[in-house]
Design a protein around this motif. Structure first.
Motif, PDB file in Angstrom:
ATOM      1  N   THR A  27       0.696  -1.387   0.012  1.00 44.74           N
ATOM      2  CA  THR A  27      -0.019  -0.031   0.001  1.00 44.74           C
ATOM      3  C   THR A  27       0.836   1.156  -0.010  1.00 44.74           C
ATOM      4  N   LEU A  28       1.946   1.235   0.876  1.00 42.79           N
ATOM      5  CA  LEU A  28       2.906   2.365   0.825  1.00 42.79           C
ATOM      6  C   LEU A  28       3.451   2.526  -0.497  1.00 42.79           C
ATOM      7  N   LEU A  29       4.068   1.713  -1.135  1.00 35.63           N
ATOM      8  CA  LEU A  29       5.001   1.688  -2.194  1.00 35.63           C
ATOM      9  C   LEU A  29       4.124   2.291  -3.377  1.00 35.63           C
ATOM     10  N   VAL A  30       2.987   1.764  -3.572  1.00 38.81           N
ATOM     11  CA  VAL A  30       2.076   1.981  -4.710  1.00 38.81           C
ATOM     12  C   VAL A  30       1.576   3.427  -4.402  1.00 38.81           C
ATOM     13  N   GLY A  31       1.046   3.830  -3.126  1.00 40.81           N
ATOM     14  CA  GLY A  31       0.684   4.960  -2.844  1.00 40.81           C
ATOM     15  C   GLY A  31       1.671   6.123  -3.090  1.00 40.81           C
ATOM     16  N   VAL A  32       3.033   5.962  -2.618  1.00 37.14           N
ATOM     17  CA  VAL A  32       4.008   6.842  -2.813  1.00 37.14           C
ATOM     18  C   VAL A  32       4.410   7.012  -4.439  1.00 37.14           C
ATOM     19  N   PHE A  33       4.131   5.876  -5.036  1.00 43.15           N
ATOM     20  CA  PHE A  33       4.773   5.923  -6.355  1.00 43.15           C
ATOM     21  C   PHE A  33       3.500   6.731  -7.493  1.00 43.15           C
ATOM     22  N   LEU A  34       2.305   6.430  -6.967  1.00 44.51           N
ATOM     23  CA  LEU A  34       1.087   7.460  -7.748  1.00 44.51           C
ATOM     24  C   LEU A  34       1.303   8.669  -7.364  1.00 44.51           C
ATOM     25  N   LEU A  35       1.321   9.112  -6.065  1.00 48.35           N
ATOM     26  CA  LEU A  35       1.489  10.434  -5.777  1.00 48.35           C
ATOM     27  C   LEU A  35       2.684  11.240  -6.033  1.00 48.35           C
ATOM     28  N   ALA A  36       3.892  10.613  -6.579  1.00 46.24           N
ATOM     29  CA  ALA A  36       4.966  11.004  -6.830  1.00 46.24           C
ATOM     30  C   ALA A  36       4.924  11.394  -8.491  1.00 46.24           C
ATOM     31  N   GLN A  37       3.872  10.880  -8.875  1.00 45.09           N
ATOM     32  CA  GLN A  37       3.638  10.926 -10.587  1.00 45.09           C
ATOM     33  C   GLN A  37       3.945  12.468 -11.166  1.00 45.09           C
ATOM     34  N   PRO A  38       3.551  13.590 -10.418  1.00 49.25           N
ATOM     35  CA  PRO A  38       3.751  14.620 -10.924  1.00 49.25           C
ATOM     36  C   PRO A  38       5.162  15.214 -10.899  1.00 49.25           C
ATOM     37  N   LEU A  39       6.145  14.367 -10.136  1.00 49.44           N
ATOM     38  CA  LEU A  39       7.524  14.685 -10.143  1.00 49.44           C
ATOM     39  C   LEU A  39       8.175  13.955 -11.266  1.00 49.44           C
ATOM     40  N   LEU A  40       7.367  12.646 -11.501  1.00 53.24           N
ATOM     41  CA  LEU A  40       7.867  12.006 -12.517  1.00 53.24           C
ATOM     42  C   LEU A  40       7.820  11.854 -13.714  1.00 53.24           C
ATOM     43  N   THR A  41       6.294  12.363 -14.005  1.00 54.13           N
ATOM     44  CA  THR A  41       5.888  12.000 -15.447  1.00 54.13           C
ATOM     45  C   THR A  41       5.387  13.559 -15.967  1.00 54.13           C
ATOM     46  N   PRO A  42       5.922  14.407 -16.821  1.00 55.67           N
ATOM     47  CA  PRO A  42       5.161  15.472 -17.269  1.00 55.67           C
ATOM     48  C   PRO A  42       3.899  15.540 -17.516  1.00 55.67           C
ATOM     49  N   GLY A  43       2.973  16.487 -17.171  1.00 53.64           N
ATOM     50  CA  GLY A  43       1.724  16.409 -17.278  1.00 53.64           C
ATOM     51  C   GLY A  43       0.805  16.057 -16.514  1.00 53.64           C
ATOM     52  N   VAL A  44       1.251  15.380 -15.581  1.00 48.73           N
ATOM     53  CA  VAL A  44       0.485  14.691 -14.546  1.00 48.73           C
ATOM     54  C   VAL A  44       0.243  15.822 -13.307  1.00 48.73           C
ATOM     55  N   THR A  45      -0.972  16.183 -13.067  1.00 48.43           N
ATOM     56  CA  THR A  45      -1.164  17.135 -12.019  1.00 48.43           C
ATOM     57  C   THR A  45      -1.445  16.194 -10.576  1.00 48.43           C
ATOM     58  N   TRP A  46      -1.324  17.226  -9.748  1.00 51.58           N
ATOM     59  CA  TRP A  46      -1.508  16.576  -8.236  1.00 51.58           C
ATOM     60  C   TRP A  46      -2.789  16.268  -7.958  1.00 51.58           C
ATOM     61  N   LEU A  47      -3.960  16.760  -8.730  1.00 51.25           N
ATOM     62  CA  LEU A  47      -5.285  16.223  -8.559  1.00 51.25           C
ATOM     63  C   LEU A  47      -5.423  14.947  -8.983  1.00 51.25           C
ATOM     64  N   GLN A  48      -4.756  14.653 -10.174  1.00 53.90           N
ATOM     65  CA  GLN A  48      -4.798  13.452 -10.888  1.00 53.90           C
ATOM     66  C   GLN A  48      -4.004  12.351 -10.264  1.00 53.90           C
ATOM     67  N   SER A  49      -2.915  12.649  -9.678  1.00 52.24           N
ATOM     68  CA  SER A  49      -2.017  11.657  -8.871  1.00 52.24           C
ATOM     69  C   SER A  49      -2.756  11.616  -7.621  1.00 52.24           C
ATOM     70  N   ILE A  50      -3.694  12.319  -6.836  1.00 53.57           N
ATOM     71  CA  ILE A  50      -3.999  12.132  -5.476  1.00 53.57           C
ATOM     72  C   ILE A  50      -5.486  11.347  -5.751  1.00 53.57           C
ATOM     73  N   THR A  51      -6.135  11.315  -7.097  1.00 52.96           N
ATOM     74  CA  THR A  51      -7.169  10.831  -7.332  1.00 52.96           C
ATOM     75  C   THR A  51      -6.800   9.178  -7.798  1.00 52.96           C
ATOM     76  N   ALA A  52      -5.713   8.789  -8.582  1.00 56.24           N
ATOM     77  CA  ALA A  52      -5.313   7.918  -8.666  1.00 56.24           C
ATOM     78  C   ALA A  52      -5.008   6.869  -7.505  1.00 56.24           C
ATOM     79  N   ALA A  53      -4.321   7.724  -6.378  1.00 60.08           N
ATOM     80  CA  ALA A  53      -3.693   6.998  -5.157  1.00 60.08           C
ATOM     81  C   ALA A  53      -4.919   6.593  -4.082  1.00 60.08           C
ATOM     82  N   VAL A  54      -6.017   7.669  -4.236  1.00 58.45           N
ATOM     83  CA  VAL A  54      -7.001   7.323  -3.247  1.00 58.45           C
ATOM     84  C   VAL A  54      -7.916   5.999  -3.827  1.00 58.45           C
TER      85      VAL A  54
END
Length: 200
Positions: A27-54
């Motif tokens: 849960t922690l690994l996948v959650g951190v991975f998805l929440l970090a997507q705005p830092l890892l992938t151009p174009g991903v917003t924080w709202l999108q990454s939070i939605t994915a993680a939730v």
């Protein structure tokens, strides 16, 4: 006569295994991975990454805690294999709903690729755990380690192997899995990573 580990060293290794198991839980690994997507992938917003993680880990973990509170599962790692299918099926459904919301939020293809890889891994682990207790910890650790570290020049794959091996060791040390179950989990994680390279 072979030397045996002292009680102190045994306690120390068990404590270390607990720290690794909890600190690098799926849960922690996948959650951190998805929440970090705005830092890892151009174009991903924080709202999108939070939605994915939730929807990928937040809601399924909330369900798991509720089931644990009711006594329907033994612990938050779902140690009893037969208890895993309903939780993992709900996680797949929740992830699917998250994907629909991300389509509405116009998330970039790369985020859908990450979600797709996680979904494939979830389905593979679900199918395996219907008949055998595959290590989900090891599968997730192998995939996330490769996804985050493989692009790092020279040392990336070695660091990924080290992280995945540490998680696998912790599961065996805690007697949560056999070495074969850990290796099978690693194989699934590596397979999912290989498939993810073919996704957007």
């Amino acid at each position: 006569m072979p030397e045996t580990a002292s009680p102190a060293s045994g306690r120390l290794s068990r404590s270390l295994a607990l720290i690794i198991t909890e600190g690098l839980a799926p849960t922690l690994l996948v959650g951190v991975f998805l929440l970090a997507q705005p830092l890892l992938t151009p174009g991903v917003t924080w709202l999108q990454s939070i939605t994915a993680a939730v929807f990928t880990v937040g809601l399924p973990f909330a369900l798991l805690l509720w089931l644990k509170h009711r006594g329907a599962v033994t612990d938050h790692h779902i140690s009893v294999r037969e208890d895993r299918a309903p939780v993992m099926a709900f996680a797949a459904l929740s992830l699917g709903i998250g994907v629909l919301l991300l389509m509405f939020l116009q998330a970039p293809a790369e985020l859908f690729g990450a979600m797709g890889a996680i979904f494939i891994g979830l389905v593979l682990c679900l199918l395996a755990n219907l008949v055998w207790k595959l290590s989900v910890h090891s599968a997730v650790a192998a995939y996330i380690a490769l996804a985050l570290l493989a692009p790092v020049p020279a040392l990336g794959p070695a660091l990924a192997l080290l992280l995945a091996s540490a998680v696998g060791w912790s599961r065996v040390r805690l007697k949560a899995h056999t070495p074969e179950q850990v290796l099978a989990g690693h194989a699934v994680g590596c397979l999912v990573f290989a498939v993810s390279l073919l996704l957007p």
